[in-house]
Design a protein around this motif. Structure first.
Motif, PDB file in Angstrom:
ATOM      1  N   UNK A 182      -8.416   8.686   2.935  1.00  0.00           N
ATOM      2  CA  UNK A 182      -8.544   7.242   2.720  1.00  0.00           C
ATOM      3  C   UNK A 182      -7.233   6.503   2.989  1.00  0.00           C
ATOM      4  N   UNK A 198      -5.947   4.169   1.424  1.00  0.00           N
ATOM      5  CA  UNK A 198      -5.172   3.895   0.215  1.00  0.00           C
ATOM      6  C   UNK A 198      -4.093   4.949  -0.002  1.00  0.00           C
ATOM      7  N   UNK A 199      -4.345   6.171   0.502  1.00  0.00           N
ATOM      8  CA  UNK A 199      -3.365   7.231   0.341  1.00  0.00           C
ATOM      9  C   UNK A 199      -2.060   6.839   1.036  1.00  0.00           C
ATOM     10  N   UNK A 246      -1.217   3.720   1.840  1.00  0.00           N
ATOM     11  CA  UNK A 246      -0.681   2.505   1.231  1.00  0.00           C
ATOM     12  C   UNK A 246       0.056   2.839  -0.052  1.00  0.00           C
ATOM     13  N   UNK A 247      -0.562   3.744  -0.810  1.00  0.00           N
ATOM     14  CA  UNK A 247       0.052   4.134  -2.065  1.00  0.00           C
ATOM     15  C   UNK A 247       1.386   4.840  -1.809  1.00  0.00           C
ATOM     16  N   UNK A 248       1.433   5.662  -0.768  1.00  0.00           N
ATOM     17  CA  UNK A 248       2.679   6.344  -0.430  1.00  0.00           C
ATOM     18  C   UNK A 248       3.729   5.339   0.043  1.00  0.00           C
ATOM     19  N   UNK A 249       3.266   4.319   0.760  1.00  0.00           N
ATOM     20  CA  UNK A 249       4.209   3.297   1.223  1.00  0.00           C
ATOM     21  C   UNK A 249       4.825   2.560   0.041  1.00  0.00           C
ATOM     22  N   UNK A 250       3.979   2.251  -0.948  1.00  0.00           N
ATOM     23  CA  UNK A 250       4.499   1.557  -2.128  1.00  0.00           C
ATOM     24  C   UNK A 250       5.444   2.478  -2.893  1.00  0.00           C
ATOM     25  N   UNK A 251       5.134   3.778  -2.905  1.00  0.00           N
ATOM     26  CA  UNK A 251       6.017   4.739  -3.565  1.00  0.00           C
ATOM     27  C   UNK A 251       7.329   4.912  -2.803  1.00  0.00           C
TER      28      UNK A 251
END
Lengths: 351, 283
Positions: B172, B174-175, B177-182
Motif C-alpha cells: 500500500x 501508505x507504507x 508515505x508513512x516511511x517518508x514522514x518517519x
C-alpha cells in the motif's frame, strides 16, 4: 506545538481544481476537524499539510515557517493513517522506534520514549508482537504510539477510526480526545462522520466540493449553519428544509400556513427546522401528515409530509408515540430555532 | 472433495504410486549405473539392482580427472564452477531486477513506461537469439573463460523485474508515505521496508533462477575453452563424446548424479519460503 495557517490554498489535478482558495488559521493546541462528504477534498487538504501532496498555489505555515517545499520528514508532523500503515515485518517496538532511529536518537532515549508512549496508550504488553498478531483496536493504538513518540508539533489524522467497529470507534474517539488534551498538540483530524466531528473538534471546517462552507465551533455550526449544506450535514436526523415565502414578518409555507418571524427579509426562501426542535402543538402552524413512526426508545421519529404537499418532514419527539399513518399532526417551532436560507444561493439569511 | 470410499482410496494411491515410479525410474537407473564397474555397464541387459562399486566410482569421479584417457577437469572443480555461475546469475538477476522494479514503481521520470516496455521486450531476446553479438562483446571485454563472462550476459531479467513490479504494486502507498514522514530516504525505504516485505518472493525467485543458472548449457559451452572453467552440465554431454572409445557409463552417471544434488538441496532448503512466495498475497 505550533499554529498552522493555510493561505489561499489551491490544488489542481491536471486541469481540474479540487480545492478552491482554502483559508484557515489554527491556534496552538487546537483540535481541528475537517469534515465533509467523500470526494470533497478533505484528505487532499490534510495530505498537503503533511507534504504528501504538492501545493498548486498558496502557502502553508507551521509555526512561522513556510513549509510548502519541505519534505514530510522535515515538517515535524506525525500522521495516523486510515489503514494504520504499520510496517508488517517489524514488531510494535520497532515500528514505534523507526522514526526515532532514522533521526539518530540515542538508544536510551528511544527506549525511554517508546516505553513512555506505550504506557500512555496501554500497549506495553505487546511491544514485541508483530502488527498482524494485534486486533484492529490495538493496531490503532500502535499507530497513535508511532505518532506520539516523536513528540511532533502537529498530529494529522486521516479517518483513523473508520476501520473499527461501532463500539470501539466511540471508545477510541474519547481516547483520542483525552490524549490530545493531555499532550496539547495542534491536531488536524479528517472524517466524514459528523458525530465524530462534533464530539472531537474544538473547531470544525466543513468542506463541500473543495470549498470551505463554514469554519467554526461545533455549537456555532449547529446553531447558526452558514448554508443549507452545513445545516443538512450537521445534526442527525438532518434538518428539514421547507420551501417558503417571506412576507412582512411572516414565513408562508407551501400550503399557505403562516409562521410569524422577526426577519425583515422578503421573497423566496428556504425555511429550516431541526427535527428535535419540532414541538407538538395543536395550534401549531406546521401541519404534517404522518407516514411512519420510528421508536428509538428515548424518542420517536415521526416521518411524514407537509399536509397537502410533497415536502417530507421528520420530527423527533420525546417518549413513545405511535401515530396511525395518515393522521394529521401540528407542530410549533420557537423563533430562536428558525433557520432561513436564500433559495438561490442557499446561504443563511440574517434577520 | 471429502469422500471416504475404500476403492477410490486404493485407486488414487495406485495412480500416485504409478506416477512416482515413472518419474523416479530414470533416477534409479542413473543411481544403479553409478554403482557398477565399466565392464558391467556395457553388457545387456542393464542391471536394475545396485552393484558394489559406488564408493570407488564416487572417488574416481569427484577427485580423479574424470574419464580415463581424456583431459577433463575433476568433477568437484566443475561442481564449483557451476555453483559459482548459478549463484552469480541468481543473485545478480535478483539484485538488478529489484532495483529496476524499484525505479519503475516508485520514481516518476520521463519515459518511465517506455523503459518498462524496453525491459519487457528483452523477454523476446534470450541468449540464444543474441548469441553472436553477446559473444563478441564478452570476448572484447576479455571475459572469456571467467566467471564474469559466464554470468553477466545472463543477468538481465525481464521476468524478475516484472514480478517485483507486481509485488511492489501490492504494497500500500501508505507504507511509503508513512516511511517518508518517519524520515526515510528512498534507499532507506528500499532496504528497510521493501526488501523485508518481498523476502519470500526473493526466495522463490532465487530457487527458480538458481536452477536456471545451473542448467545453462549453450552459453558456457561457447564461452569456456579451458578445462578449468567447464561447468558440470556441459561436461556430461562432452563425456559422452569424449575419447574414441565406448562411453564409461559408470562415471558419466555418477557425474549426472552429482549434478543433481545442489539444485535438490536448494529446492528442499527453500521449499517453505518458495511456496509462500508464490502464493502469499497478504501484505
Amino acid at each position: 506545538m505550533a499554529t498552522i495557517s493555510l493561505k489561499d490554498l489551491v490544488k489542481n489535478y491536471g486541469k481540474v481544481e479540487v480545492l478552491h482558495h482554502v483559508e484557515g488559521e489554527f491556534q496552538d493546541g487546537e483540535f481541528i476537524v475537517i469534515v465533509g462528504p467523500s470526494g470533497c477534498g478533505k484528505s487532499t487538504l490534510l495530505r498537503m499539510v503533511a507534504g504528501l501532496e504538492t501545493v498548486t498555489s498558496g502557502e502553508i505555515y507551521i509555526g512561522d515557517k513556510m513549509v510548502n517545499q519541505l519534505e514530510p520528514a522535515d515538517r515535524d508532523i506525525a500522521m495516523v493513517f486510515q489503514n494504520y500503515a504499520l510496517y508488517p515485518h517489524m514488531s510494535v517496538r520497532e515500528n514505534m522506534a523507526y522514526g526515532l532511529k532514522l533521526r539518530k536518537f540515542s538508544k536510551d532515549d528511544i527506549e525511554r520514549r517508546v516505553n513512555e508512549a506505550a504506557t500512555i496508550l496501554e500497549i506495553q504488553d505487546y511491544l514485541d508482537r508483530k502488527p498482524r498478531q494485534l486486533s484492529g483496536g490495538q493496531r490503532q493504538r500502535v499507530a497513535m504510539g508511532r505518532a506520539i513518540v516523536r513528540d511532533p508539533q502537529v498530529f494529522l489524522f486521516d479517518e483513523p477510526l473508520s476501520n473499527l467497529d461501532a463500539k470501539l470507534r466511540v471508545q477510541m474517539r474519547l481516547e483520542i480526545k483525552k490524549l490530545q488534551r493531555k499532550l496539547g498538540v495542534t491536531s488536524i483530524y479528517v472524517t466524514h462522520d459528523q458525530v465524530e466531528a462534533m464530539t472531537l473538534g474544538d473547531r470544525l471546517m466543513v468542506l463541500n466540493a473543495g470549498y470551505v462552507e463554514q469554519f467554526g465551533t461545533p455549537i456555532d455550526l449547529y446553531e447558526k449553519p452558514a448554508s443549507v449544506f452545513v445545516a443538512g450535514f450537521i445534526g442527525s436526523p438532518s434538518m428539514n428544509f421547507l420551501p417558503a415565502k417571506l412576507t412582512n414578518s411572516h414565513i408562508e409555507l407551501e400550503n399557505g400556513h403562516k409562521i410569524p418571524t422577526s426577519s425583515a427579509q422578503q421573497g423566496d426562501a428556504i425555511f429550516g427546522v431541526r427535527p428535535e426542535h419540532m414541538v407538538v402543538d395543536d395550534n401549531g402552524p406546521i401541519e404534517v401528515k404522518t407516514e411512519l413512526c420510528e421508536q428509538l426508545g428515548a424518542n420517536t421519529l415521526v416521518h411524514g409530509r407537509l399536509n397537502k404537499c410533497e415536502t417530507s418532514v421528520v420530527a423527533s419527539i420525546q417518549g413513545h408515540w405511535d401515530y396511525e399513518p395518515g393522521s394529521i399532526l401540528r407542530f410549533n417551532v420557537t423563533p430562536e430555532n428558525h433557520h432561513l436560507f436564500d433559495s438561490k444561493t442557499e446561504k443563511r439569511l440574517e434577520s | 472433495m471429502v469422500e471416504h470410499r475404500p476403492i477410490l482410496n486404493i485407486v488414487t494411491h495406485l495412480v500416485l504410486i504409478l506416477g512416482i515410479l515413472i518419474v523416479a525410474l530414470p533416477i534409479w537407473i542413473t543411481f544403479v549405473a553409478a554403482t557398477h564397474d565399466e565392464a558391467r555397464m556395457l553388457q545387456a541387459p542393464l542391471p536394475l539392482l545396485p552393484g558394489p562399486y559406488f564408493i570407488e566410482n564416487f572417488k574416481k569421479t569427484l577427485f580423479g580427472s574424470g574419464l580415463s584417457g581424456t583431459e577433463t577437469a575433476p568433477v568437484w572443480r566443475m561442481l564449483m564452477n557451476s555453483l559459482f555461475m548459478a549463484i552469480m546469475i541468481a543473485v545478480g538477476k535478483i539484485a538488478i531486477s529489484l532495483l529496476s522494479a524499484f525505479a519503475i514503481v516508485y520514481f516518476k521520470f520521463p519515459f518511465r513506461m517506455g523503459f518498462f516496455w524496453l525491459i519487457f521486450i528483452t523477454l523476446m531476446l534470450p541468449v540464444e537469439v543474441r548469441i553472436l553479438p553477446t559473444y563478441e562483446v564478452v570476448a572484447d571485454l576479455g571475459m572469456l573463460n571467467s566467471y564474469w563472462g559466464l554470468s553477466i550476459p545472463l543477468i538481465a531479467s525481464a521476468t524478475a523485474t516484472f514480478m517485483f513490479r507486481q509485488v511492489f504494486l501490492t504494497i500500500p502507498d501508505e507504507m511509503l508515505e508513512s516511511a517518508r514522514i518517519d524520515g526515510a530516504k528512498p534507499m532507506r525505504f528500499f532496504f528497510d521496508i521493501l526488501l523485508p516485505l518481498s523476502r519470500t518472493n526473493i526466495a522463490a525467485l532465487f530457487v527458480i533462477l538458481f536452477i536456471y543458472g545451473w542448467n545453462q548449457y549453450l552459453w558456457p559451452l561457447l564461452i569456456t575453452t579451458e578445462t578449468d572453467m567447464t561447468t558440470i552440465v556441459m561436461s556430461i554431454k562432452q563425456m559422452l563424446e569424449a575419447a574414441e572409445q565406448s562411453p564409461q557409463w559408470n562415471i558419466i552417471m555418477m557425474t549426472a548424479l552429482l549434478a543433481m544434488i545442489p539444485p535438490v538441496f536448494v529446492v528442499i532448503g527453500m521449499q517453505k519460503m518458495f511456496v509462500k512466495g508464490l502464493t502469499e498475497t497478504d501484505k
